[in-house]
Design a protein around this motif. Sequence first.
Motif, PDB file in Angstrom:
ATOM      1  N   ASN A   1       5.059  -4.164  -6.585  1.00 17.86           N
ATOM      2  CA  ASN A   1       5.168  -5.827  -7.115  1.00 17.86           C
ATOM      3  C   ASN A   1       6.404  -6.089  -6.918  1.00 17.86           C
ATOM      4  O   ASN A   1       6.499  -7.441  -6.798  1.00 17.86           O
ATOM      5  CB  ASN A   1       5.174  -5.441  -8.929  1.00 17.86           C
ATOM      6  CG  ASN A   1       3.916  -5.579  -9.417  1.00 17.86           C
ATOM      7  OD1 ASN A   1       2.766  -6.083  -8.775  1.00 17.86           O
ATOM      8  ND2 ASN A   1       3.603  -4.983 -10.786  1.00 17.86           N
TER       9      ASN A   1
ATOM     10  N   PHE B   1      -5.807 -15.106  -1.355  1.00 20.28           N
ATOM     11  CA  PHE B   1      -5.287 -13.944  -2.106  1.00 20.28           C
ATOM     12  C   PHE B   1      -3.826 -13.887  -2.486  1.00 20.28           C
ATOM     13  O   PHE B   1      -2.778 -13.166  -1.969  1.00 20.28           O
ATOM     14  CB  PHE B   1      -5.404 -12.432  -1.411  1.00 20.28           C
ATOM     15  CG  PHE B   1      -6.883 -12.234  -1.117  1.00 20.28           C
ATOM     16  CD1 PHE B   1      -7.739 -11.264  -2.026  1.00 20.28           C
ATOM     17  CD2 PHE B   1      -7.653 -12.730  -0.183  1.00 20.28           C
ATOM     18  CE1 PHE B   1      -9.145 -11.139  -1.660  1.00 20.28           C
ATOM     19  CE2 PHE B   1      -9.150 -12.295   0.083  1.00 20.28           C
ATOM     20  CZ  PHE B   1      -9.716 -11.504  -0.617  1.00 20.28           C
TER      21      PHE B   1
ATOM     22  N   CYS C   1      -2.622  -3.844   3.727  1.00 22.46           N
ATOM     23  CA  CYS C   1      -3.448  -3.920   2.453  1.00 22.46           C
ATOM     24  C   CYS C   1      -4.087  -2.427   2.462  1.00 22.46           C
ATOM     25  O   CYS C   1      -3.716  -1.672   1.243  1.00 22.46           O
ATOM     26  CB  CYS C   1      -4.435  -4.884   2.184  1.00 22.46           C
ATOM     27  SG  CYS C   1      -5.451  -4.579   1.044  1.00 22.46           S
TER      28      CYS C   1
ATOM     29  N   LEU D   1      -3.336   2.896 -13.543  1.00 29.65           N
ATOM     30  CA  LEU D   1      -3.423   3.372 -12.273  1.00 29.65           C
ATOM     31  C   LEU D   1      -4.216   4.472 -11.658  1.00 29.65           C
ATOM     32  O   LEU D   1      -4.874   4.640 -10.699  1.00 29.65           O
ATOM     33  CB  LEU D   1      -1.730   3.420 -11.850  1.00 29.65           C
ATOM     34  CG  LEU D   1      -0.978   2.343 -11.722  1.00 29.65           C
ATOM     35  CD1 LEU D   1       0.450   2.592 -11.637  1.00 29.65           C
ATOM     36  CD2 LEU D   1      -1.539   1.281 -10.577  1.00 29.65           C
TER      37      LEU D   1
ATOM     38  N   THR E   1      -3.026   0.650  -0.501  1.00 26.89           N
ATOM     39  CA  THR E   1      -3.994   1.227  -1.193  1.00 26.89           C
ATOM     40  C   THR E   1      -4.125   2.962  -1.063  1.00 26.89           C
ATOM     41  O   THR E   1      -4.163   3.645  -1.803  1.00 26.89           O
ATOM     42  CB  THR E   1      -5.461   0.881  -0.640  1.00 26.89           C
ATOM     43  OG1 THR E   1      -5.475  -0.766  -0.769  1.00 26.89           O
ATOM     44  CG2 THR E   1      -6.451   1.214  -1.832  1.00 26.89           C
TER      45      THR E   1
ATOM     46  N   TYR F   1      -7.067   4.215  -9.037  1.00 28.45           N
ATOM     47  CA  TYR F   1      -6.971   4.587  -7.966  1.00 28.45           C
ATOM     48  C   TYR F   1      -7.439   6.341  -7.993  1.00 28.45           C
ATOM     49  O   TYR F   1      -7.050   7.073  -7.241  1.00 28.45           O
ATOM     50  CB  TYR F   1      -5.443   4.699  -7.332  1.00 28.45           C
ATOM     51  CG  TYR F   1      -5.002   3.312  -6.975  1.00 28.45           C
ATOM     52  CD1 TYR F   1      -5.680   2.822  -5.777  1.00 28.45           C
ATOM     53  CD2 TYR F   1      -3.906   2.729  -7.687  1.00 28.45           C
ATOM     54  CE1 TYR F   1      -5.204   1.638  -5.522  1.00 28.45           C
ATOM     55  CE2 TYR F   1      -3.568   1.447  -7.213  1.00 28.45           C
ATOM     56  CZ  TYR F   1      -4.131   0.807  -6.087  1.00 28.45           C
ATOM     57  OH  TYR F   1      -3.742  -0.538  -5.718  1.00 28.45           O
TER      58      TYR F   1
ATOM     59  N   ARG G   1       8.646 -10.962  -3.953  1.00 29.86           N
ATOM     60  CA  ARG G   1       9.272 -11.328  -2.826  1.00 29.86           C
ATOM     61  C   ARG G   1       8.551 -12.108  -1.756  1.00 29.86           C
ATOM     62  O   ARG G   1       8.900 -13.327  -1.050  1.00 29.86           O
ATOM     63  CB  ARG G   1       9.941 -10.206  -2.090  1.00 29.86           C
ATOM     64  CG  ARG G   1      10.928 -10.783  -0.860  1.00 29.86           C
ATOM     65  CD  ARG G   1      12.019  -9.655  -0.430  1.00 29.86           C
ATOM     66  NE  ARG G   1      11.053  -8.357  -0.199  1.00 29.86           N
ATOM     67  CZ  ARG G   1      10.575  -7.981   0.728  1.00 29.86           C
ATOM     68  NH1 ARG G   1      10.401  -8.845   1.650  1.00 29.86           N
ATOM     69  NH2 ARG G   1       9.993  -6.644   1.180  1.00 29.86           N
TER      70      ARG G   1
HETATM   71  P1  FAD Z   1      -1.281  -5.898  -0.873  1.00 30.85           P
HETATM   72  O1  FAD Z   1       0.146  -6.105  -1.131  1.00 30.85           O
HETATM   73  O2  FAD Z   1      -1.330  -5.394   0.755  1.00 30.85           O
HETATM   74  O3  FAD Z   1      -2.049  -5.233  -1.717  1.00 30.85           O
HETATM   75  C1  FAD Z   1      -3.177  -4.352  -1.522  1.00 30.85           C
HETATM   76  C2  FAD Z   1      -4.007  -4.258  -2.830  1.00 30.85           C
HETATM   77  O4  FAD Z   1      -3.117  -3.443  -3.514  1.00 30.85           O
HETATM   78  C3  FAD Z   1      -4.124  -5.535  -3.655  1.00 30.85           C
HETATM   79  O5  FAD Z   1      -5.189  -6.256  -3.029  1.00 30.85           O
HETATM   80  C4  FAD Z   1      -4.304  -4.834  -5.131  1.00 30.85           C
HETATM   81  O6  FAD Z   1      -5.587  -4.611  -5.391  1.00 30.85           O
HETATM   82  C5  FAD Z   1      -3.440  -3.670  -4.878  1.00 30.85           C
HETATM   83  N1  FAD Z   1      -1.969  -3.842  -5.749  1.00 30.85           N
HETATM   84  C6  FAD Z   1      -1.272  -5.077  -5.399  1.00 30.85           C
HETATM   85  N2  FAD Z   1      -0.251  -4.979  -6.263  1.00 30.85           N
HETATM   86  C7  FAD Z   1      -0.093  -3.675  -6.503  1.00 30.85           C
HETATM   87  C8  FAD Z   1       0.826  -2.752  -7.235  1.00 30.85           C
HETATM   88  N3  FAD Z   1       1.927  -3.240  -7.645  1.00 30.85           N
HETATM   89  N4  FAD Z   1       0.628  -1.398  -7.403  1.00 30.85           N
HETATM   90  C9  FAD Z   1      -0.595  -1.052  -7.121  1.00 30.85           C
HETATM   91  N5  FAD Z   1      -1.428  -1.839  -6.492  1.00 30.85           N
HETATM   92  C10 FAD Z   1      -1.307  -3.075  -6.307  1.00 30.85           C
HETATM   93  N6  FAD Z   1       4.784  -7.978   4.402  1.00 30.85           N
HETATM   94  C11 FAD Z   1       5.891  -8.720   5.010  1.00 30.85           C
HETATM   95  O7  FAD Z   1       5.803 -10.130   5.275  1.00 30.85           O
HETATM   96  N7  FAD Z   1       7.200  -8.490   4.534  1.00 30.85           N
HETATM   97  C12 FAD Z   1       7.830  -7.156   4.189  1.00 30.85           C
HETATM   98  O8  FAD Z   1       8.863  -6.944   3.945  1.00 30.85           O
HETATM   99  C13 FAD Z   1       6.516  -6.291   3.853  1.00 30.85           C
HETATM  100  N8  FAD Z   1       6.969  -4.994   3.568  1.00 30.85           N
HETATM  101  C14 FAD Z   1       5.766  -4.029   3.255  1.00 30.85           C
HETATM  102  C15 FAD Z   1       6.227  -2.890   3.005  1.00 30.85           C
HETATM  103  C16 FAD Z   1       5.179  -1.708   3.035  1.00 30.85           C
HETATM  104  C17 FAD Z   1       5.272  -0.381   2.660  1.00 30.85           C
HETATM  105  C18 FAD Z   1       3.685  -2.138   3.112  1.00 30.85           C
HETATM  106  C19 FAD Z   1       2.581  -1.191   3.370  1.00 30.85           C
HETATM  107  C20 FAD Z   1       3.576  -3.729   3.533  1.00 30.85           C
HETATM  108  C21 FAD Z   1       4.494  -4.447   3.684  1.00 30.85           C
HETATM  109  N9  FAD Z   1       4.140  -5.838   3.940  1.00 30.85           N
HETATM  110  C22 FAD Z   1       5.209  -6.748   3.917  1.00 30.85           C
HETATM  111  C23 FAD Z   1       2.884  -6.401   3.720  1.00 30.85           C
HETATM  112  C24 FAD Z   1       2.417  -7.006   2.392  1.00 30.85           C
HETATM  113  O9  FAD Z   1       3.015  -6.285   1.610  1.00 30.85           O
HETATM  114  C25 FAD Z   1       0.933  -6.960   2.234  1.00 30.85           C
HETATM  115  O10 FAD Z   1       0.620  -5.724   2.327  1.00 30.85           O
HETATM  116  C26 FAD Z   1       0.305  -8.019   2.993  1.00 30.85           C
HETATM  117  O11 FAD Z   1       0.818  -9.127   2.980  1.00 30.85           O
HETATM  118  C27 FAD Z   1      -1.160  -8.128   2.751  1.00 30.85           C
HETATM  119  O12 FAD Z   1      -1.156  -8.373   1.413  1.00 30.85           O
HETATM  120  P2  FAD Z   1      -2.491  -8.407   0.365  1.00 30.85           P
HETATM  121  O13 FAD Z   1      -2.802  -9.638  -0.329  1.00 30.85           O
HETATM  122  O14 FAD Z   1      -3.679  -7.619   1.242  1.00 30.85           O
HETATM  123  O15 FAD Z   1      -1.873  -7.613  -0.899  1.00 30.85           O
END
Ligand code: FAD
Length: 265
Positions: free
Chosen positions: A201, A217, A122, A250, A126, A254, A206
């Motif tokens: 997104n 979350f 996460c 955005l 960010t 940010y 996915r």
């Molecule tokens: P996150 O998706 O980590 O988002 C963090 C914060 O960013 C959100 O709380 C929100 O405030 C903000 N945010 C959300 N969407 C957007 C957006 N579209 N634009 C801008 N800000 C936004 N996990 C897997 O299981 N399989 C994968 O293939 C995978 N690929 C990943 C690839 C990358 C490059 C990264 C960095 C992470 C990947 N992950 C993957 C981890 C997954 O995407 C999440 O980071 C993790 O599950 C934690 O999710 P989260 O709820 O904290 O939100």
Amino acid sequence: ATMKDWKEFDRSKVYMADLESGLHYLLRVELASHHTLEGEELVAFKDFVTVVAKLFPGRQPVVKLLETLLEWLTSLPLEKIPYDAILDLVNNKMRISGLYLTDHVQWVSCQGSSMTLRGYPCSLWTLFHILTAQAAQRPDALANTGLFYDPQAVLQTMRRYITTFFGCQECGKHFEAMAKESMNSVKSLDEAVLWLWRKHNQVNSRLAGAMSEDPVFPKTQWPTPDLCPTCHEEQNGLHVWKEDMVQVFLKKHYSAANISPKYSS
Ligand code: FAD
């Protein structure tokens, strides 16, 4: 985290504690599995440090630490750098001059409902959203680096970091596939901001309902209407994004001004 450690936070803000925790984890945990950096790995790491040192709107001692790390990396004529030397610089040499990066994680808007959820990935998303937004606001920030005037500089640096170092290799493969498909078509710093948003997104959709999802979350298409009402529109009964509004949102979300210092010790 248990309820006792739960930290109240505002979803419309970004937290410095998440960003600094992420940098701590990246430098002291993720990188530690690479005993020496050479070749592609060294290039990927140098570019990462360049982009963060020049664009991260962090607190002064942290930015200075990153700048010192960058100077050291660029002044070394070495083709190979032992990870221990980087760690020694980050931990010891810099502390002497008061340049200090937190040595533990403290997740705030990246906190999960259990220890294994959210956190570092996460914070990495960010961080890169912040960096693309900063690059668009301050196009001259990368002057005098090899990355100047490249609208894809931050994205390509992220791509190399993720595929080379990110602990989740599955994630790296998915990200590389998206990058290969369309990253090369990004023509401006503004488009780079939107590209990363769109791809994030795509990842959210996915992963919705997957094991890695934190039930507290749920993965959504972001920003939700409560965060940005003007980003959404309905056309013939279908949801469409108003991308010009998303762009504005955005850059504001940010921006340095939207980073809260709360909980950063
Ligand atoms: P996150 O998706 O980590 O988002 C963090 C914060 O960013 C959100 O709380 C929100 O405030 C903000 N945010 C959300 N969407 C957007 C957006 N579209 N634009 C801008 N800000 C936004 N996990 C897997 O299981 N399989 C994968 O293939 C995978 N690929 C990943 C690839 C990358 C490059 C990264 C960095 C992470 C990947 N992950 C993957 C981890 C997954 O995407 C999440 O980071 C993790 O599950 C934690 O999710 P989260 O709820 O904290 O939100």
